[in-house]
Write an enzyme that holds these catalytic residues in place. Structure first.
Site, PDB file in Angstrom:
ATOM      1  N   LYS A  41       0.842  -1.198   0.000  1.00 20.88           N
ATOM      2  CA  LYS A  41       0.000   0.000   0.000  1.00 20.88           C
ATOM      3  C   LYS A  41       0.877   1.248   0.000  1.00 20.88           C
ATOM      4  O   LYS A  41       2.113   1.156   0.109  1.00 20.88           O
ATOM      5  CB  LYS A  41      -0.915  -0.017   1.221  1.00 20.88           C
ATOM      6  CG  LYS A  41      -0.178  -0.119   2.540  1.00 20.88           C
ATOM      7  CD  LYS A  41      -1.133  -0.297   3.707  1.00 20.88           C
ATOM      8  CE  LYS A  41      -0.348  -0.424   5.012  1.00 20.88           C
ATOM      9  NZ  LYS A  41      -1.209  -0.460   6.185  1.00 20.88           N
ATOM     10  N   TYR A 269      17.255  29.678   7.360  1.00 22.17           N
ATOM     11  CA  TYR A 269      16.106  30.471   7.787  1.00 22.17           C
ATOM     12  C   TYR A 269      16.123  30.716   9.289  1.00 22.17           C
ATOM     13  O   TYR A 269      16.463  29.829  10.082  1.00 22.17           O
ATOM     14  CB  TYR A 269      14.803  29.760   7.429  1.00 22.17           C
ATOM     15  CG  TYR A 269      14.341  29.986   6.014  1.00 22.17           C
ATOM     16  CD1 TYR A 269      14.102  31.268   5.528  1.00 22.17           C
ATOM     17  CD2 TYR A 269      14.120  28.907   5.161  1.00 22.17           C
ATOM     18  CE1 TYR A 269      13.671  31.475   4.232  1.00 22.17           C
ATOM     19  CE2 TYR A 269      13.683  29.104   3.859  1.00 22.17           C
ATOM     20  CZ  TYR A 269      13.455  30.392   3.402  1.00 22.17           C
ATOM     21  OH  TYR A 269      13.017  30.591   2.118  1.00 22.17           O
TER      22      TYR A 269
END
Length: 384
Positions: A41, A269
């Site tokens: 899956k 950042y």
């Protein structure tokens, strides 16, 4: 048709076909009295369901598990397209774990999918759909044994057993799912006892309980069919699995630039990585848009306030992630790598044979499942 262009500097996950097959064989050997299936899956845990299923089929797997019927159709098409002859065993079975709705009954029938029925509504939809189509086809039943996620309780299981006894419901499997097989608790034993109690309502129907971690718990959890997932892909599944599984996926990305910043400056950042020394910084073309989580930052996010961040491998040496992971870029502190050992264009390994995916996931405050299934569409899947 021309294949889409993929820059050599973009991220790549190399998938070791032999390692995937070897892991399946190792897991199969743990429970020789049971069939061994495979969870494919989430697009084969992020690596590509079609190629994953073909590789496992070649290794001997004949039972596959997906979440949705649409995933099952992809797997069925991949297996039907195999050009080598079958080895004489039964055709592959594809189980769909998350129930069904009326519109999907025809898809199950057309693609030869086996729905896993977890609610009385699922059972009604399947039986009514078969009647309308004038067909008979197998289903599976999921039992609630203590996880409280999906499954029939005692009363609903008894009603399903009556339908099975009458012939209205053709069952290929009864199953349940363990909540804590990778942890040292007694919950698995309690669930196994509950499973034995409820599965007895369905005499003669094959049984399945073991996920990856339960494969390592002992033969009493193996029953007739095991359903490993993360262990196939090289992820740890409890303490007993450590050191015995081969890494399957290797995530790399190219260094785009190397520069030196001065002590007293800061990187990334939010100036989240203050530099205490003159620092050589390698900027790598991989970020959270590619599935390398912002939580894997070296600093500047909440989880990083309490533990060191992950590392990567460049030029055979482990180096720390520096500052915050951004959308497309990650910074590495390569100060301790010899100057002549690294140039732009060289690739950094973020997980793989030299950097355990479980170690990276733990440092990022997550699990290997999430790193694999979160790999973005910009990451080229390259089978080797």
């Amino acid at each position: 048709m021309t294949a889409p262009h993929h820059s050599e500097r973009m991220p790549v996950v190399e998938i070791d076909r032999a390692a995937l097959a070897a892991n399946w064989a190792l897991l199969a050997a743990r429970n020789p009295g049971a069939r061994t299936g495979a969870a494919v899956k989430a697009d084969g845990y992020g690596l590509g369901a079609a190629e994953t299923a073909r590789t496992l089929h070649a290794a001997g797997c004949r039972d596959f598990f997906v979440a949705w019927a649409e995933e099952g159709r992809i797997v069925r098409a991949a297996l039907d397209a195999l050009t080598h002859p079958d080895d004489g065993t039964a055709p592959a079975r594809i189980f769909v774990l998350q129930g069904l709705e009326p519109d999907s009954v025809s898809l199950h029938l057309d693609a030869g999918l086996i729905p896993v029925l977890s609610t009385p509504g699922d059972i009604a939809v399947w039986c009514n759909g078969l009647k309308a189509a004038g067909r008979r086809a197998p289903a599976a039943i999921q039992l609630e044994t203590g996880m409280h996620r999906l499954g029939l309780d005692r009363a609903d299981a008894e009603a399903a057993a009556d339908l099975a006894a009458s012939g209205e419901l053709d069952l290929a499997l009864v199953m349940s799912h363990l909540a804590s097989a990778d942890e040292p608790t007694d919950q698995s034993a309690r669930q196994q006892a509950r499973f034995l109690e409820l599965a007895a309502l369905f005499p003669g129907v094959p049984r399945s309980l073991a996920n990856s971690a339960a494969v390592f718990l002992g033969s009493e959890f193996g029953f007739d069919l095991t359903r490993p997932g993360i262990a196939l892909y090289g992820g740890e599944a409890g303490p007993a699995s450590r050191g015995v599984l081969r890494p399957v996926a290797r995530l790399t990305a190219a260094i785009l630039q190397i520069r030196t910043a001065n002590a007293g400056e800061a990187a990334g950042y939010g100036a989240a990585a203050p530099l205490t020394r003159d620092t050589r910084i390698a900027t790598v073309g991989l970020g959270y848009a590619d599935g390398y989580h912002r939580a894997a930052s070296g600093a500047g996010v909440a989880v990083r306030d309490v533990r060191p961040g992950p590392q990567a491998v460049v030029a055979g040496q482990r180096v720390p992630v520096l500052g915050r992971v951004s959308m497309d870029l990650t910074l590495l502190d390569v100060t301790d790598v010899p100057d002549n050992a690294l140039v732009p264009g060289d690739r950094a390994e973020f997980f793989g044979p030299n950097m355990s995916i479980d170690a990276v996931a733990n440092a990022a405050g997550t699990i290997a499942y999430e790193l694999l299934t979160g790999l973005g569409p910009r990451v080229e899947r390259r089978w080797v």
